[in-house]
Design a protein around this motif. Structure first.
Motif, PDB file in Angstrom:
ATOM      1  N   CYS A 191       0.821  -1.209   0.000  1.00 43.00           N
ATOM      2  CA  CYS A 191       0.000   0.000   0.000  1.00 43.00           C
ATOM      3  C   CYS A 191       0.858   1.264   0.000  1.00 43.00           C
ATOM      4  CB  CYS A 191      -0.973   0.013   1.178  1.00 43.00           C
ATOM      5  SG  CYS A 191      -2.062  -1.429   1.215  1.00 43.00           S
TER       6      CYS A 191
ATOM      7  N   SER B 173      -0.071   0.279   5.957  1.00 47.03           N
ATOM      8  CA  SER B 173       0.480   0.619   4.657  1.00 47.03           C
ATOM      9  C   SER B 173       1.776   1.401   4.823  1.00 47.03           C
ATOM     10  CB  SER B 173      -0.518   1.488   3.906  1.00 47.03           C
ATOM     11  OG  SER B 173      -0.708   2.721   4.611  1.00 47.03           O
TER      12      SER B 173
ATOM     13  N   ASP C  21      -0.558  -3.422  -4.042  1.00 43.12           N
ATOM     14  CA  ASP C  21      -0.920  -2.005  -3.998  1.00 43.12           C
ATOM     15  C   ASP C  21       0.362  -1.180  -3.964  1.00 43.12           C
ATOM     16  OD1 ASP C  21      -3.576  -2.706  -4.042  1.00 43.12           O
ATOM     17  OD2 ASP C  21      -3.876  -2.490  -1.892  1.00 43.12           O
TER      18      ASP C  21
END
Length: 410
Positions: free
Chosen positions: A96, A349, A122
């Motif tokens: 992320c 993240s 991500d």
């Protein structure tokens, strides 16, 4: 000469293709995910009645061939090499990472001196602002921005990396095999990250590499939980938004997480000799505490994974995951694994936190999570003590501080 904007399909046309289908002469349709449940390249055998299946991906192939001739695909900064006999003692990972937000975490990770970094999904948010064009222009621009990021350039020059994707760098939120533009997304990924010839030779981006020697061998298995994954079952509509996700577990045996080819490959990889295995899934494996994307959504597939892991050639095992914009340490002794204790470290993240640890821990109680649900920016570390036969998992914060940690023997 036509411009790229003329080459790109309009969002309206792309919308017609966004649920890839095959049609026979009777007007019947099947989803690509159903037809491709085994995870192999789609067959083109003629039906008994003389009709040939047509897929949106097939229709787009000529378009992509022309597009690739007219544009330059972004390429990541050069990456430091790692020798196959390198004994891994410190493994870092993260997920992320929004390409437009602060990239300060790269220096924090490098400061821990990892032998290898795993970028597990991500890795950019290339679907942000996407208008449905088949060229996946926003994804390509996200890669281009990463190619020009000084912090990533500096990091890759000193720390070897292995990479898999999740939904936002695959191309669309929660997307699986039914993402019409998946083959082009794969081209962008493999070109940018410099995928191996082995990865390029087959659909999907799954990969395994082994490092070390002399009783100190680490196998890194990077799964692809996107390219082959069947559609997930959704909750029935209610006026209230589901507080912890929209999906419900499905016991449909035709649904797949990895596809037939990747499952067969994984079984072969787990039969290879190794002293410690690190299994990477972009989405969480162990938890049952939420209804967002996770292996819980396909419980038959998760049980299959547990059985396969339990049958592996003798070795230690730790699972790594991301996706959730929060992280923690998880454990379970699932019956499908014969009661073996499984361990998972979720890190998310790197630069895109949504909430606080206090709020998220209270919002998502989980008996399988041993720690708070760390919601501020974080990255993960696995530190291996080969003499003691232990690994220590930890989450590190934005200043490199330890947020949670556990040591496990094998």
């Amino acid at each position: 000469m036509r411009t790229l904007s003329h080459l790109a399909l309009t969002s309206a046309a792309a919308a017609l293709l966004s649920a890839p289908a095959m049609a026979d002469g009777h007007g019947h349709h099947q989803s690509a995910a159903h037809h491709d449940a085994g995870g192999d390249a789609k067959p083109h055998a003629m039906h008994g009645d003389g009709h040939v299946p047509i897929y949106a991906e097939d229709l787009l192939a000529a378009y992509y061939a022309k597009l690739e001739q007219r544009i330059d695909l972004p390429v990541a900064p050069e990456n430091a090499a790692i020798e196959a006999d390198t004994v891994i003692t410190r493994l870092a990972f993260g997920s992320c990472n929004h390409q437009s937000r602060s990239q300060h975490m790269w220096d924090r990770i490098a400061a821990t001196g990892p032998d290898l970094f795993l970028f597990i999904g991500d890795n950019n948010y290339g679907d942000s602002g996407w208008n449905g064009d088949a060229a996946l222009t926003t994804l390509r621009m996200a890669y281009q921005q990463q190619a020009e990021t000084p912090e990533l350039t500096r990091f890759r020059a000193s720390v070897p990396m292995m990479i898999t994707w999740d939904d936002h760098d695959y191309g669309f939120n929660d997307a699986g095999a039914n993402f019409t533009f998946r083959t082009w997304s794969e081209t962008l990924f493999e070109t940018f990250w410099g995928a191996s010839d082995e990865v390029k030779s087959r659909p999907g981006i799954y990969e395994s590499r082994t490092f070390g020697t002399g009783g100190k061998v680490t196998q890194i298995i990077m799964l692809d939980t996107r390219f082959f994954r069947s559609d997930l079952d959704r909750m029935e509509y209610t006026p209230e938004r589901p507080p912890l996700g929209p999906y419900v577990p499905s016991n449909d045996a035709s649904k797949t997480m990895l596809g037939g080819d990747q499952w067969a490959w994984l079984e072969q990889e787990l039969a290879k000799p190794a002293d410690l295995r690190v299994l990477v899934s972009s989405i969480q494996v162990i938890t049952d505490a939420h209804d967002y994307e996770s292996w819980e959504a396909l419980p038959l597939e998760r049980a299959k994974l547990y059985r396969m892991l339990a049958a592996r050639e003798d070795s230690g095992l730790v699972m790594l995951s991301g996706d959730r914009h929060a992280g923690g340490i998880y454990t379970d002794t699932p019956a499908a694994a014969g009661g073996e204790q499984m361990w998972e470290l979720t890190s998310s993240s790197l630069n895109y936190s949504f909430s606080s640890t206090e709020r998220n821990t209270a919002r998502e109680p989980d008996p399988k999570r041993l720690t708070d649900f760390i919601s501020e920016e974080n990255f993960g570390l696995v530190e291996i003590d080969w003499d003691a036969r232990t690994f220590t998992t930890s989450l590190r914060g934005s200043e490199g501080e330890v947020r949670v940690t556990r040591t496990v023997g094998w």
